[in-house]
Structure formats: C-alpha cells, structure tokens
Write a protein that holds these residues in place. Structure first.
Motif, short mmCIF file in Angstrom:
data_model
loop_
_atom_site.label_atom_id
_atom_site.label_comp_id
_atom_site.label_asym_id
_atom_site.label_seq_id
_atom_site.Cartn_x
_atom_site.Cartn_y
_atom_site.Cartn_z
N THR A 1 0.88 -1.14 0.05
CA THR A 1 -0.12 -0.16 -0.11
C THR A 1 0.71 1.27 -0.02
OG1 THR A 1 -0.03 -0.17 2.53
CG2 THR A 1 -1.83 -1.03 1.18
N PRO A 2 0.73 2.28 -0.82
CA PRO A 2 1.29 3.32 -0.53
C PRO A 2 1.54 4.16 0.46
CG PRO A 2 -0.63 3.59 -2.01
CD PRO A 2 -0.65 2.24 -1.56
N ALA A 3 2.35 4.77 0.97
CA ALA A 3 2.65 5.56 2.07
C ALA A 3 1.82 6.67 2.08
CB ALA A 3 3.81 5.73 2.22
N PRO A 4 1.16 7.31 3.27
CA PRO A 4 0.12 8.27 3.23
C PRO A 4 0.94 9.65 3.19
CG PRO A 4 0.26 7.57 5.41
CD PRO A 4 0.96 6.27 4.42
N PRO A 5 0.74 10.80 2.49
CA PRO A 5 1.34 11.75 2.41
C PRO A 5 1.75 12.61 4.02
CG PRO A 5 -0.95 12.16 1.92
CD PRO A 5 -0.66 10.88 2.09
N THR A 6 2.56 13.17 4.20
CA THR A 6 3.05 13.69 5.17
C THR A 6 2.42 15.04 5.41
OG1 THR A 6 5.14 12.82 4.91
CG2 THR A 6 5.06 14.34 6.68
N ASN A 7 1.93 15.34 6.40
CA ASN A 7 0.99 16.59 6.92
C ASN A 7 2.05 17.82 6.98
OD1 ASN A 7 -0.04 18.63 8.89
ND2 ASN A 7 -1.85 17.29 8.29
N SER A 8 1.99 18.64 6.11
CA SER A 8 2.77 19.90 6.06
C SER A 8 2.71 20.69 7.13
CB SER A 8 2.10 20.71 4.72
OG SER A 8 0.90 21.23 5.07
N SER A 9 1.80 20.97 8.20
CA SER A 9 1.57 21.49 9.34
C SER A 9 2.54 20.82 10.22
CB SER A 9 0.48 21.80 9.87
OG SER A 9 -0.55 22.45 9.15
N ALA A 10 2.77 19.43 10.27
CA ALA A 10 3.51 18.77 10.98
C ALA A 10 5.12 19.15 10.64
CB ALA A 10 3.40 17.29 10.96
N VAL A 11 5.39 19.35 9.29
CA VAL A 11 6.76 19.58 9.02
C VAL A 11 7.12 20.94 9.31
CG1 VAL A 11 8.14 19.96 6.90
CG2 VAL A 11 6.69 18.11 6.91
N ALA A 12 6.16 21.87 9.30
CA ALA A 12 6.23 23.24 9.84
C ALA A 12 6.48 23.48 11.30
CB ALA A 12 5.08 24.00 9.33
N SER A 13 5.70 22.35 11.93
CA SER A 13 5.85 22.51 13.49
C SER A 13 7.47 22.18 14.02
CB SER A 13 5.01 21.80 14.07
OG SER A 13 5.17 21.46 15.32
N LEU A 14 7.70 21.08 13.06
CA LEU A 14 9.19 20.75 13.35
C LEU A 14 10.36 21.84 12.92
CD1 LEU A 14 11.00 18.32 14.37
CD2 LEU A 14 10.94 17.48 12.38
N VAL A 15 9.96 22.01 11.89
CA VAL A 15 11.05 23.17 11.56
C VAL A 15 10.99 24.38 12.31
CG1 VAL A 15 11.65 24.90 9.68
CG2 VAL A 15 10.95 22.66 8.96
N CYS A 16 9.86 24.75 12.90
CA CYS A 16 9.76 25.88 13.94
C CYS A 16 10.54 25.61 15.16
CB CYS A 16 8.31 26.34 14.10
SG CYS A 16 7.56 27.31 12.76
N GLY A 17 10.28 24.35 15.69
CA GLY A 17 10.92 23.77 16.78
C GLY A 17 12.31 23.76 16.74
N ASP B 1 2.79 12.32 12.57
CA ASP B 1 2.52 12.69 13.94
C ASP B 1 3.54 12.86 14.85
OD1 ASP B 1 0.23 12.95 15.80
OD2 ASP B 1 1.36 11.11 16.80
N GLY B 2 4.77 12.18 14.49
CA GLY B 2 5.91 12.32 15.31
C GLY B 2 6.49 13.59 15.03
N MET B 3 6.31 14.14 13.96
CA MET B 3 7.06 15.39 13.77
C MET B 3 6.21 16.66 14.54
SD MET B 3 8.36 15.60 9.62
CE MET B 3 7.08 14.76 8.94
N ALA B 4 4.86 16.46 14.44
CA ALA B 4 4.26 17.36 14.98
C ALA B 4 4.43 17.43 16.68
CB ALA B 4 2.62 17.09 14.92
N VAL B 5 4.58 16.16 17.09
CA VAL B 5 4.74 15.97 18.52
C VAL B 5 6.01 16.55 18.93
CG1 VAL B 5 5.35 14.56 20.52
CG2 VAL B 5 3.17 14.18 18.89
#
Length: 160
Positions: free
Chosen positions: A80-96, A128-132
């Motif tokens: 099964t193809p991997a689900p796309p990564t949430n862009s807000s999660a990436v932005a949260s990790l970058v801001c962190g 989810d891990g990036m968001a956390v």
C-alpha cells in the motif's frame, strides 16, 4: 533481458497466489519456486507463471497489441502506498528546530503541532511524530523562558 531480485519476488508472489487458489499442486509449486529463484531472464520467469492468470509482463511487450496484459502481481500482494506527510507537522518541526536561533518560533511550533495532530487524526496523513516533536520543543522553550522570567522576578524583588 536479465531479471532483478524484485522481478523474481513478483513471480514468486504469483506462484504463491496460484498455489493458494489451487491452480498448482504442491510438487509443481515447489519445482516452480526453485526455478523462479534461479531464473536469469524474463523468458524463464514467463515460462513459470505464463499459464497463471497473473503472469508477469515482459517490459518489452508493446502496449496496445494483442489482449490486455494482466498486472504482474495480484493486488493482494502489492504494497500500500505510504500516506502523505502533513505539511503542518513539518512546519511545526522546523519551527521547533529554529527555537535555539530564533526563540519566538516556539509559539508557532506549538500551534502548528496541535493543528497538525488534529488534521492527521481527521485525514490519516503521516507526520504525527514530527508534530509531537515540534510541540515538545516549543513547550520546553516556553517553559524555559517562563522559568527564567520567574527567577529574574524573584531576584529583582529580593534585592529591592
């Protein structure tokens, strides 16, 4: 044309499906499996799975000529193809990650992290891990600033 390990594995998957459906006997299945792992060319693999409904597609067969080809592997065996990564999660990790250099990014890290977790729960995206991680870094930075301000206030009030 020579086959790759992945081509051999796809042929083995077709053989497994054929055996599970009762199209191959146990001795025939074992013989074909052995030959599939030793196959060097697409022709050899085609001889092994060509009589099964999901036989492999030779990459040089022109499309549009003859009967339509069945897919190389039954849908059951395809990943099964991997689900796309949430862009807000990436932005949260970058801001962190930017907190040590630009301290004010701790607030967007927390906000974007909460937003991302809600979106991930709703849409099933990954990240989810990036968001956390972004939220944790943001909260730690906010807590550190609050602690330092508390210490400064205590020192200022005791010296006055």
């Amino acid at each position: 044309m020579r086959v790759s390990h992945a081509d051999r594995e796809r042929a083995v998957d077709v053989l497994k499906a054929g055996f599970a459906e009762g199209r191959l006997t146990q001795p025939e299945y074992e013989t074909r499996m052995t030959r599939a792992y030793k196959a060097q060319t697409y022709g050899e693999l085609h001889l092994l799975v060509g009589d099964l409904p999901q036989g492999i597609h030779h990459p040089q067969t022109p499309r549009g000529f003859g009967p339509p080809m069945a897919p190389a592997v039954p849908q059951t065996f395809l990943p099964t193809p991997a689900p796309p990564t949430n862009s807000s999660a990436v932005a949260s990790l970058v801001c962190g990650a930017l907190v040590p250099m630009v301290g004010i990014t701790c607030i967007p890290a927390v906000i974007l992290g909460h937003k991302a977790r809600a979106e991930i729960k709703r849409t099933g995206e990954s990240g989810d891990g990036m968001a956390v991680a972004g939220m944790v870094i943001g909260y730690l930075a906010i807590g550190t600033v609050a602690f330092i301000l508390l210490i400064v206030a205590m020192v200022a009030s005791s010296s006055a």
